[in-house]
Structures are given as C-alpha cells and as structure tokens.
Design an enzyme around this catalytic site. Sequence first.
Site, PDB file in Angstrom:
ATOM      1  N   ASP A  27       0.676  -1.325   0.053  1.00 21.91           N
ATOM      2  CA  ASP A  27      -0.034  -0.082   0.062  1.00 21.91           C
ATOM      3  C   ASP A  27       0.915   1.121   0.152  1.00 21.91           C
ATOM      4  OD1 ASP A  27      -3.051   1.063   0.923  1.00 21.91           O
ATOM      5  OD2 ASP A  27      -1.342   2.111   1.542  1.00 21.91           O
ATOM      6  N   TYR A  32       3.410   9.702  -0.733  1.00 25.92           N
ATOM      7  CA  TYR A  32       4.491   9.163   0.076  1.00 25.92           C
ATOM      8  C   TYR A  32       5.905   9.471  -0.454  1.00 25.92           C
ATOM      9  CZ  TYR A  32       0.270   6.986   2.392  1.00 25.92           C
ATOM     10  OH  TYR A  32      -0.810   6.733   2.950  1.00 25.92           O
ATOM     11  N   LYS A  57      -2.488   5.759  -4.421  1.00 30.08           N
ATOM     12  CA  LYS A  57      -3.709   6.668  -4.051  1.00 30.08           C
ATOM     13  C   LYS A  57      -3.323   8.076  -4.700  1.00 30.08           C
ATOM     14  CE  LYS A  57      -3.601   5.092   0.457  1.00 30.08           C
ATOM     15  NZ  LYS A  57      -2.162   4.407   0.551  1.00 30.08           N
TER      16      LYS A  57
END
Length: 261
Positions: A27, A32, A57
């Site tokens: 994930d 990030y 995401k």
Amino acid sequence: MGTSHQGGYSHDAVVHALQKCGIRHIDTAKRYGCEYLLQKAIKESGVKREDLWITTKLWHSDYGYENTKKACLESCERLGVDYLDLYLIHWPDAHVPGKSNREVRAETWTAMEELYEEGLCRSIGVSNFLISHLEQLKEDCVVTPHVNQAEYHPFQRPQELVDYCRSRGIVFEGYCPLAKGEALTHPSVIQLAKKYGKTPAQICIRWSIQNGIVTIPKSMKAERIEENCKVFDFTIAEDNVEILNGLHDGRHVSWDPSLTV
C-alpha cells in the site's frame, strides 16, 4: 504492508517483507514519494507482478477528470507496472478554488470509473471518506467504491462507518492499527499481550483482523515486519476483544475527515 513519507522508507525492509515474510499486498501513495523506490524493491525481490496486490492513491493536487487520468498513468510508470490492483482517492477535501468538494469528487470519480472500465485499475476506491461523502458519491456516480481505507485502531473504531461499508459491499481497510504507537503502551493492551504471550503490536493487529478489517501495518524494520505477520497462530477471546473495543474514544492519530464537507 503500508509505506509512508513519515519516518522515511527502507528498501531492505520491503525486499525482506516480499522475500522472507510472504507479504504480497503493498500500500503506497503518490504523496508518500516512494513509488519509484518500490519499483526497485519489487524487481530486486523477484516476486512476479501477478502475485502482488499493489495499491496507490491519488493526491488532491491531481483531482479532476483529466488530471486523474494523467496521475494514474504517472503512478503506474513510477511503480513500473501496467495496471494497479487498487487506486484510491486519498482524501475527501479537494482544495479546488471555485468548486465544491462534492463537485470535484464526482468529476474525479467519473475518471476513476473509466480507469476501472479500461482495466488500468482492477479495483477503485476511496480513503478517509465518511458516510456523508460516500452517500454523495452514490448519488453522483455509477460504480460503488470497492474499498474505503480509513484510520482504525483501539481508540478509533468507527463501527457505524464499517457497518455502512459492509452493507453496501465496500471493503473496509484500516490503517494505523497501532495508533502510531499510542496503543502499545495502554495497560489493557499490555495486559492482553502478557496473557497471550504476544507483543502489544500483535494484539492490536490481531484484534483488528478479528473485527473483520483488512489491516495495513507498516514498519521500516525487518524484525518488526516479521512480528506483524505472526498473528495467525492465536485467537483473542471474545470477551478480550470487547475490552479492546471499549477503548474507543474517537481520537485521531492521523487526519480527521469530519472537518471536510
């Protein structure tokens, strides 16, 4: 296995997780900043793409129809993959001047639906969405999100949201299962860890799993990753699960989506 921009990123830990721990669910997120690093770790691990479940995401700076399509392709390129197993809208707040959050979310979700139909994303979902956000999406769009990923730990157990998702076939994933370490020092968690001969982290992760949550712990240390995986050889008794359920006080250790309309 979760990754994050907070606390850095460990190439060796990801390779260890894939090679030695049998982890296959990764994930991550554009925010990030480690998608391209994960490409290197995955290649080094030798694990085949088809054996992995890769989630990333979409950050709010890329919301909107055209931007979403472009951002998805860019994430795939950074990760070195032809498709994503799961693509999530990261946060319900759009930050787009002159447009409501609802309008931008609907526009963005329309692009997500098309990415799903085209096969570029095998599944699509949202993160940090509350019932109100999901209800709006239901009214504005066609495809129901396959997943809602939100904060879930003993102090933040949003059961009404979990029940809502389950009633609509939305898989609930939980991040921050250790409450960023805050749960590890709670007397009840420590007491149960001693009772079961496990670590406080293993108690929190096992509790989350027993509550039916797809649980996403993260660590940069190989030994912690191994520890986090060793939660399938014991079961927490129901009365002990209730003790942990009772720790819910509504606190967030991450973002609070209730401030977003």
